[in-house]
Design an enzyme around this catalytic site. Structure first.
Site, PDB file in Angstrom:
ATOM      1  N   HIS A  22     -96.792  61.140  78.022  1.00  0.00           N
ATOM      2  CA  HIS A  22     -97.471  59.855  77.888  1.00  0.00           C
ATOM      3  C   HIS A  22     -98.523  59.679  78.984  1.00  0.00           C
ATOM      4  CE1 HIS A  22     -94.109  57.956  75.251  1.00  0.00           C
ATOM      5  NE2 HIS A  22     -95.029  58.592  74.548  1.00  0.00           N
ATOM      6  N   GLU A  35     -88.169  59.342  73.118  1.00  0.00           N
ATOM      7  CA  GLU A  35     -86.974  60.027  73.636  1.00  0.00           C
ATOM      8  C   GLU A  35     -85.706  59.458  73.000  1.00  0.00           C
ATOM      9  OE1 GLU A  35     -84.312  60.532  77.637  1.00  0.00           O
ATOM     10  OE2 GLU A  35     -86.476  60.264  77.954  1.00  0.00           O
ATOM     11  N   CYS A  45     -83.068  61.160  85.108  1.00  0.00           N
ATOM     12  CA  CYS A  45     -83.440  62.452  85.679  1.00  0.00           C
ATOM     13  C   CYS A  45     -83.786  62.341  87.163  1.00  0.00           C
ATOM     14  CB  CYS A  45     -84.578  63.079  84.875  1.00  0.00           C
ATOM     15  SG  CYS A  45     -86.214  62.483  85.317  1.00  0.00           S
ATOM     16  N   SER A 103     -92.686  55.131  80.041  1.00  0.00           N
ATOM     17  CA  SER A 103     -91.502  54.381  80.466  1.00  0.00           C
ATOM     18  C   SER A 103     -91.273  54.499  81.971  1.00  0.00           C
ATOM     19  CB  SER A 103     -90.271  54.886  79.700  1.00  0.00           C
ATOM     20  OG  SER A 103     -89.092  54.287  80.196  1.00  0.00           O
ATOM     21  N   ASN A 104     -91.314  55.730  82.496  1.00  0.00           N
ATOM     22  CA  ASN A 104     -90.989  55.895  83.921  1.00  0.00           C
ATOM     23  C   ASN A 104     -92.023  55.226  84.811  1.00  0.00           C
ATOM     24  OD1 ASN A 104     -92.707  58.149  85.465  1.00  0.00           O
ATOM     25  ND2 ASN A 104     -92.555  58.774  83.329  1.00  0.00           N
ATOM     26  N   SER A 118     -95.744  61.576  84.511  1.00  0.00           N
ATOM     27  CA  SER A 118     -96.677  62.235  83.600  1.00  0.00           C
ATOM     28  C   SER A 118     -98.137  62.060  84.035  1.00  0.00           C
ATOM     29  CB  SER A 118     -96.485  61.713  82.166  1.00  0.00           C
ATOM     30  OG  SER A 118     -96.353  60.316  82.143  1.00  0.00           O
TER      31      SER A 118
END
Length: 316
Positions: free
Chosen positions: A46, A131, A200, A229-230, A273
């Protein structure tokens, strides 16, 4: 005219994680091996800059497999795909390469093991995220129940409260997830959890770094895409750690300079990302406007690397 002084606190670790690095390499190696075009189902990661860069090299991004011709390779994104997708690729005799992050694949295997043990699974994640769709698609419908918040636990309807397990999306807020898990455990004491947290290492490390940054700064910039998201979680972590001015920007051109006026201490990080070139671009934009000092704030060292698939190895 003299530039105002500003210290930019640069988080480490930040930016690309091992799973993203591997996924991008897979697209590049596919282009080398088979030539353009190669097709990629969903954004490989992303980040618009990364996707546009790969598209310029000959990658074609599509949402579904039926948009791909059968005579060209297709790559599955780092977020993972439901089992039905590779099954359909095989049925159509397509060459496909799975770029799913190995840490996402680990969650897929956990889900399958729990199902083999007769457990229904509760997944903590964001509805509609690729995901989550991929993980839930590893098992038949109804075997994985999705919840997003601790409040969702009260209304959760399960098949058997004695036969439940939980898994999570890998890019969630560590603190928010702990709250949801606590609510699940309080309602379902027999609940089985993963041997090791599903969130993660990269997500955990980047959030921990932001918490340390937040003690030093007046504003936080997170480089990342609005569908990452992250990256969005890093903004939330910054705000929750007391840094009210926490903004997500895709690149330097999106910085709201007026929000930073009069400030002397700004934090900078990047989602998993976002490539280093965008970090460098933001630093240069600050250098143009300020008498800049860059101070590295390192909270962990990351040495993890994931191998690329066997199809690219020389012995193949």
């Amino acid at each position: 005219m003299m530039k105002p002084a500003l210290t930019l606190y640069l988080a480490a670790p930040r930016g690309f994680c091992a799973g993203v690095d591997r996924a991008v390499k897979i697209v590049e190696m596919s282009l080398e091996k088979w030539g353009a075009p190669v097709y990629v189902r969903h954004e490989i990661v992303h980040n618009k800059f990364v996707v546009d860069t790969l598209a310029a090299k000959g990658a074609v991004f599509v949402e579904e497999l039926d948009e791909c011709p059968v005579d060209r390779p297709v790559i599955f994104s780092a977020h993972g795909v439901p089992k039905a997708v590779p099954a359909e690729a095989e049925r159509r005799n397509m060459i496909y390469v799975d770029a799913t992050c190995p840490l996402v694949s680990k969650v897929h295997l956990e889900a399958e093991r729990h199902a083999e043990d007769g457990l229904q699974i509760v997944m903590i994640g964001h509805r509609g995220h690729p995901e989550v769709i991929g993980t839930m698609g590893q098992l038949p419908e109804g075997e994985v129940l999705l919840i997003e918040t601790a409040a969702d636990v009260a209304t959760l309807e399960v098949r058997d409260p004695e036969k439940l397990a939980w898994i999570t999306q890998t890019t969630l807020s560590v603190d928010d997830t702990a709250e949801v898990v606590a609510a699940l455990q309080a309602r379902f004491p027999a609940l089985v959890g993963p041997g090791k947290d599903d969130i993660c290492y990269a997500t955990t490390n980047r959030q921990a770094a932001v918490k340390v940054l937040a003690e030093k700064i007046e504003a936080l910039l997170v480089i990342g895409a609005p569908n990452s998201s992250n990256s969005k979680r890093l903004v939330e972590v910054g705000r929750n750690a007391g840094c009210a001015v926490s903004h997500l920007v895709e690149r330097a051109s999106e910085i709201k300079w007026e929000a930073l006026e009069g400030l002397t201490k700004v934090g900078l990080t990047a989602g998993a990302s976002a490539p280093q070139v965008l970090v460098d671009e933001v630093i240069e934009a600050f250098r143009d406007r300020y008498d800049l000092t860059v101070e590295l704030v390192e909270t962990a060292k990351e040495r993890i690397e994931f191998k690329t698939p066997r199809i690219f190895r020389h012995d193949n």
